[in-house]
Design an enzyme around this catalytic site. Structure first.
Site, PDB file in Angstrom:
ATOM      1  N   LYS A 120       1.386  -6.655   5.822  1.00  0.00           N
ATOM      2  CA  LYS A 120       1.550  -7.784   4.919  1.00  0.00           C
ATOM      3  C   LYS A 120       2.814  -7.605   4.085  1.00  0.00           C
ATOM      4  O   LYS A 120       3.110  -6.501   3.644  1.00  0.00           O
ATOM      5  CB  LYS A 120       0.316  -7.910   4.021  1.00  0.00           C
ATOM      6  N   TYR A 123       0.821  -1.213   0.000  1.00  0.00           N
ATOM      7  CA  TYR A 123       0.000   0.000   0.000  1.00  0.00           C
ATOM      8  C   TYR A 123       0.858   1.269   0.000  1.00  0.00           C
ATOM      9  O   TYR A 123       0.372   2.340  -0.350  1.00  0.00           O
ATOM     10  CB  TYR A 123      -0.917   0.047   1.216  1.00  0.00           C
ATOM     11  N   HIS A 176       1.141 -11.534   1.829  1.00  0.00           N
ATOM     12  CA  HIS A 176       0.002 -10.862   1.213  1.00  0.00           C
ATOM     13  C   HIS A 176      -0.793 -11.759   0.270  1.00  0.00           C
ATOM     14  O   HIS A 176      -2.012 -11.632   0.158  1.00  0.00           O
ATOM     15  CB  HIS A 176       0.472  -9.620   0.466  1.00  0.00           C
TER      16      HIS A 176
END
Length: 139
Positions: A73, A48, A106
């Site tokens: 993650k 992210y 992830h």
């Protein structure tokens, strides 16, 4: 707040703030506001690109670290044992904390076994309190 108990006995809040689309000052402000209204689980991921902002938001909130449950993650450009170890340290630094509550792979990766072994080592060292996987299917 309702909690679930993980297989290692840790309690994880059932409701958390997902941060996949938050960036910059909006991310910082959202984290501060979420904590202010009672959120205690903050979910992020290296993919992210917002761990630093989340760390800043947590600091600005003034809440004690032990009152939060932080999840991050590890993703695809960490596909080795050493790169995963390094990624965990990077997340600790970005989030300005000395431990992570939950670290996940992830999604499935070709080097997932050695990546997971690095998660296990971090768990044994106590810098990660729980480990797991996300976005895997039955296969």
């Amino acid at each position: 707040m309702e909690y679930m108990t993980l297989n290692n006995g840790m309690k994880m809040p059932l409701l958390g703030l997902g941060t996949w689309d938050l960036r910059g000052q909006q991310c910082i402000d959202t984290v501060v506001d979420a904590i202010d209204v009672g959120y205690r689980l903050i979910d992020t991921a290296q993919m992210y690109g917002n761990e630093k902002e989340i760390g800043l938001g947590i600091k600005q909130s003034g809440i004690s670290r032990n009152e939060l449950f932080l999840t991050t993650k590890i993703y695809g450009n960490c596909q080795s044992y050493q790169k995963t170890k390094d990624a965990i340290i990077e997340s600790l630094n970005n989030l300005q904390t000395d431990y992570l509550d939950l670290v996940l792979l992830h999604e499935p990766y070709s080097k997932e076994i050695e990546m997971y072994q690095a998660l296990e080592e971090a768990y044994q060292q106590g810098i990660v309190k729980a480990i797991g996987i996300s976005n895997y299917d039955e296969r």
